[in-house]
Design a protein around this motif. Structure first.
Motif, short mmCIF file in Angstrom:
data_model
loop_
_atom_site.label_atom_id
_atom_site.label_comp_id
_atom_site.label_asym_id
_atom_site.label_seq_id
_atom_site.Cartn_x
_atom_site.Cartn_y
_atom_site.Cartn_z
N THR A 1 10.91 -2.17 -11.58
CA THR A 1 11.15 -2.22 -10.32
C THR A 1 11.77 -0.28 -9.48
OG1 THR A 1 13.74 -2.87 -10.79
CG2 THR A 1 12.28 -4.00 -9.76
N PRO A 2 12.44 -0.23 -8.19
CA PRO A 2 12.40 1.07 -7.49
C PRO A 2 14.30 0.89 -7.61
CG PRO A 2 11.95 -0.26 -5.38
CD PRO A 2 12.24 -1.17 -6.99
N PHE A 3 14.68 3.00 -7.23
CA PHE A 3 15.93 2.97 -7.61
C PHE A 3 16.69 2.65 -5.81
CE2 PHE A 3 14.27 6.43 -4.82
CZ PHE A 3 14.90 6.66 -3.65
N ASN A 4 15.89 2.25 -4.58
CA ASN A 4 16.46 1.78 -3.57
C ASN A 4 17.63 0.32 -3.39
OD1 ASN A 4 14.12 0.54 -3.11
ND2 ASN A 4 14.44 1.40 -1.02
N CYS B 1 12.11 0.62 2.35
CA CYS B 1 10.15 1.12 2.63
C CYS B 1 9.46 0.53 3.90
CB CYS B 1 9.94 -0.18 1.39
SG CYS B 1 10.73 -1.63 1.58
N LYS C 1 11.43 -3.14 -16.21
CA LYS C 1 11.03 -1.46 -16.53
C LYS C 1 11.99 -1.85 -15.43
CE LYS C 1 9.95 1.66 -15.36
NZ LYS C 1 11.01 2.78 -15.15
N ALA D 1 14.28 1.83 -12.66
CA ALA D 1 14.23 2.57 -12.32
C ALA D 1 14.67 3.19 -13.02
CB ALA D 1 14.21 3.35 -11.06
N THR E 1 7.64 -2.85 -7.59
CA THR E 1 8.13 -2.57 -6.48
C THR E 1 8.15 -1.27 -6.59
OG1 THR E 1 8.81 -4.99 -5.43
CG2 THR E 1 9.04 -2.76 -4.78
N GLY E 2 7.70 -0.56 -6.04
CA GLY E 2 7.88 1.10 -5.08
C GLY E 2 7.22 1.90 -5.11
N SER E 3 6.80 3.05 -5.52
CA SER E 3 5.73 3.96 -4.17
C SER E 3 3.80 3.91 -4.37
CB SER E 3 5.99 5.80 -4.48
OG SER E 3 5.53 5.11 -6.08
N GLU F 1 4.58 -4.23 -4.70
CA GLU F 1 5.22 -4.23 -2.62
C GLU F 1 5.12 -2.50 -2.55
OE1 GLU F 1 6.54 -6.57 -1.19
OE2 GLU F 1 5.75 -8.18 -1.73
N LEU F 2 4.99 -1.97 -1.99
CA LEU F 2 4.58 -0.55 -2.28
C LEU F 2 5.54 0.16 -0.33
CD1 LEU F 2 0.77 -0.87 -3.34
CD2 LEU F 2 4.07 0.12 -4.54
N GLY F 3 5.37 0.54 -0.23
CA GLY F 3 6.06 2.01 1.10
C GLY F 3 5.16 1.01 2.32
N TYR G 1 7.59 -11.44 2.05
CA TYR G 1 7.17 -10.12 2.56
C TYR G 1 6.60 -9.72 1.27
CZ TYR G 1 9.14 -5.95 3.09
OH TYR G 1 9.81 -4.45 2.74
N GLU H 1 4.62 7.99 4.17
CA GLU H 1 5.70 7.39 4.36
C GLU H 1 7.43 8.60 4.07
OE1 GLU H 1 6.96 5.49 0.67
OE2 GLU H 1 8.08 3.94 1.99
N GLU I 1 3.95 2.70 -18.84
CA GLU I 1 1.97 2.40 -18.54
C GLU I 1 1.95 1.55 -20.01
OE1 GLU I 1 -0.43 5.34 -17.28
OE2 GLU I 1 1.60 5.67 -15.43
P1 NAD Z 1 8.60 5.02 -7.55
O1 NAD Z 1 7.01 4.52 -7.25
O2 NAD Z 1 9.15 6.28 -7.84
O3 NAD Z 1 9.15 4.21 -8.55
C1 NAD Z 1 9.56 2.72 -9.42
C2 NAD Z 1 9.44 2.43 -10.52
O4 NAD Z 1 8.24 2.72 -11.00
C3 NAD Z 1 10.59 2.89 -11.31
O5 NAD Z 1 10.77 1.80 -12.04
C4 NAD Z 1 10.16 3.66 -12.00
O6 NAD Z 1 10.43 4.29 -12.98
C5 NAD Z 1 8.38 3.54 -12.34
N1 NAD Z 1 7.63 4.36 -12.76
C6 NAD Z 1 7.33 5.58 -12.49
N2 NAD Z 1 5.62 5.99 -12.82
C7 NAD Z 1 5.40 4.97 -13.70
C8 NAD Z 1 4.09 5.12 -14.07
N3 NAD Z 1 3.19 5.52 -14.12
N4 NAD Z 1 4.28 4.31 -14.89
C9 NAD Z 1 5.04 2.93 -14.75
N5 NAD Z 1 5.81 3.02 -14.08
C10 NAD Z 1 6.63 3.82 -13.36
O7 NAD Z 1 9.35 4.52 -6.48
P2 NAD Z 1 11.03 4.64 -6.20
O8 NAD Z 1 11.34 6.38 -6.14
O9 NAD Z 1 11.59 4.20 -7.50
O10 NAD Z 1 11.33 3.80 -5.00
C11 NAD Z 1 10.60 4.30 -3.84
C12 NAD Z 1 9.36 4.00 -3.22
O11 NAD Z 1 9.00 2.74 -3.35
C13 NAD Z 1 9.07 4.09 -1.93
O12 NAD Z 1 7.79 4.43 -1.58
C14 NAD Z 1 9.40 2.65 -0.74
O13 NAD Z 1 8.60 2.19 0.03
C15 NAD Z 1 9.00 1.73 -2.29
N6 NAD Z 1 9.65 0.54 -1.86
C16 NAD Z 1 8.79 -0.39 -1.49
C17 NAD Z 1 9.35 -1.88 -1.33
C18 NAD Z 1 8.68 -2.95 -1.30
O14 NAD Z 1 9.34 -4.31 -1.21
N7 NAD Z 1 7.50 -3.82 -0.14
C19 NAD Z 1 10.83 -1.64 -1.00
C20 NAD Z 1 11.85 -0.65 -2.19
C21 NAD Z 1 11.11 0.57 -2.54
#
Ligand code: NAD
Length: 474
Positions: free
Chosen positions: A150-153, A282, A176, A178, A227-229, A248-250, A443, A376, A213
């Motif tokens: 999961t991400p931080f936001n 996102c 796991k 953020a 969910t993340g970048s 679920e990305l950006g 979603y 983004e 990883e």
């Molecule tokens: P991020 O990709 O940096 O981190 C997301 C998660 O992945 C964190 O838990 C991080 O620790 C982990 N991570 C990072 N590198 C990794 C790796 N190499 N292997 C495994 N895990 C790893 O994203 P962020 O900065 O926390 O969040 C912002 C991003 O999330 C933006 O791009 C945003 O658009 C996206 N987001 C998408 C949604 C959605 O539902 N589509 C919702 C919220 C945020």
């Protein structure tokens, strides 16, 4: 000095020697410390999850429903603690943090409802002579261990969007979070166990990316829900092997305001959708397309509302826009704005940064290839562009590597349906910003924005596997 927070391995709280700090994004003051999980902890968590799955997969629906309802109740009971943690770890305003906890509770209650609706099908198979007398029974079964990253936001609600459906389906879970925002997830783990879910099936493991990883590669994990970048998400899919993957990305979401729209309403929603949570959403509004006939009027309304926003300490109830998650993230957004200005863009509002505070920014005279449009930005920055025809506006909105959600403001039903047919995204919002999300709805995005759908009902589909039994009536 209090001890660093432990992590959770199959119901067991453990500490390691690697301690990290959570700092308040507004002023970098220390909030708490926590331990990072080691490789041995991850291995233990996976084994425990496999054992735990032996129990969770046999839990009847009424048990899973009862556990989820109790989990929701515990979230309500700890609402103030959870909201405070979210404000301190993510820098969210108190109002947004409270709203996130309320939504998380709803996400869990929706998951409880869906736990009672995991149906199957009965298939008459006598369509060919060879299958005479046979009937098929198709049912969905839990898939195994779900790895949730999961991400931080939205550190709490997005974790609940994975944990709720996983429990509803009867899976084991490894979360796991953020590492900037692990505190609300660690509390989530303890509440889920308190609610009665088999403890060996619950792990919450803040860890380094390389260890995360290792988990992603592990063939004993059945489903990766990330969910993340986009960069990280697509890389993880490449190394995930045979397991199912949900991403679920950006995005760089677009909002279109047509000439017939309710302009004050559209302006209000755009300002909220573009700047809420300092643009770190996102589906934050990033690209705004205004019909040329109403361009000046609508832009004036957007600028007036933007000017009324207060940016600052998110603990102060008069503040609308809190800090970004880190100085590096704010500096990156500043760099994209500076680059756009160098290439000819005009700053109509904001454009300033003070530490992690980035002031709500409105840019005009941009072109699609500038990074403020093409990538983004994930910051409180919107670009405004005039258009002449609705078709042109749709083409501009679709001109993106992403495809999460699009918003249009129009009174024309025909235009709404045209946009529905033509838009290239996971969802279209009519008379709203792309930033709208109800937790029950499906979603997710297309193209670089992801794979699969969340929303409890849809996530349960991803987290269950169909199995067929054929009965031969002899
Ligand atoms: P991020 O990709 O940096 O981190 C997301 C998660 O992945 C964190 O838990 C991080 O620790 C982990 N991570 C990072 N590198 C990794 C790796 N190499 N292997 C495994 N895990 C790893 O994203 P962020 O900065 O926390 O969040 C912002 C991003 O999330 C933006 O791009 C945003 O658009 C996206 N987001 C998408 C949604 C959605 O539902 N589509 C919702 C919220 C945020």
């Amino acid at each position: 000095m209090t001890e660093p927070r432990p992590f959770l391995v199959g119901g067991e709280w453990r500490r390691s020697d690697t301690v990290e700090e959570v700092r308040f994004p507004y002023d970098h003051s220390p909030v708490d410390t926590f331990c990072l999980a080691r490789a041995t902890d991850l291995e233990d968590a996976v084994r425990s999850a496999q054992e735990g799955f032996g129990r969770t997969r046999r839990l009847p629906a009424h048990e899973r429903i009862r556990i989820l309802k109790r989990f929701a109740w515990l979230i309500e009971e700890r609402k103030e603690d959870l909201s405070r943690l979210i404000t301190l770890e993510a820098g969210k305003t108190a109002a947004l943090a409270h709203a996130e906890v309320d939504r998380a509770k709803e996400t869990i209650l929706l998951s409880a409802e869906e736990a009672g609706r995991i149906y199957g099908e009965i298939l008459p198979l006598d369509l060919t002579p060879a299958a005479g007398g046979r009937t098929g029974y198709l049912r969905r079964f839990p898939i195994g261990t779900v790895l949730a990253i999961t991400p931080f936001n939205f550190p709490f609600n997005l974790a609940c969007h994975k944990i709720g459906p996983a429990v509803a389906a009867g899976n084991a879970v490894i979360l796991k979070p953020a590492t900037k925002t692990p505190l609300s997830s660690l509390l989530l783990g303890s509440l889920l166990i308190e609610a009665g879910y088999p403890a060996e099936a619950v792990s919450v493991l803040p860890c380094t990316p390389d260890l995360a990883e290792w988990l992603v590669r592990d063939e004993r994990i059945a489903y990766l829900s990330f969910t993340g970048s986009p960069g990280v998400g697509w890389r993880l899919k490449e190394i995930a092997g045979r397991k199912r993957v949900g991403l679920e990305l950006g995005g760089n979401a677009a909002a279109i305001v047509h000439a017939d729209a309710d302009l004050p309403y559209a302006a209000e929603r755009i300002v909220q959708g573009g700047f809420s949570n300092a643009g770190q959403v996102c589906i934050s509004v990033q690209r705004v397309f205004l019909h040329r006939d109403i361009y000046d009027d609508c832009l004036a309304m957007i600028l007036e509302r933007t000017g009324a926003l207060a940016t600052g300490d998110p603990r102060d109830s008069r503040i609308d826009i809190g800090p970004m998650i880190s100085e590096a993230a704010a500096a990156e957004a500043e760099e994209k704005v500076r680059e756009a200005v160098f290439e000819g863009a005009s700053v109509l509002a904001g454009g300033k940064r003070e530490g992690t505070l980035f002031f709500p920014t409105v840019l005009a005279d941009t072109v699609p290839t500038m990074r403020v449009n093409a990538t983004e930005v994930f910051a409180p920055v919107i670009t405004v562009t005039p258009y002449d025809t609705f078709e042109k506006a749709l083409a501009l909105a679709n001109d993106s590597v992403f495809g999460l959600q699009i918003g249009i403001f129009t009174e024309g039903l025909d235009r709404a349906f045209t946009a529905f047919e033509e838009c290239e995204a996971g969802a279209l919002m009519v008379n709203d910003v792309p930033t709208f999300r109800a937790d029950a709805m499906p979603y997710g995005g297309i193209r670089a924005s992801g794979l699969g759908r969340e929303g409890p009902r849809y996530a349960i589909e991803e987290m269950t596997a169909m199995r067929l039994m054929v009965l031969n009536r002899r």
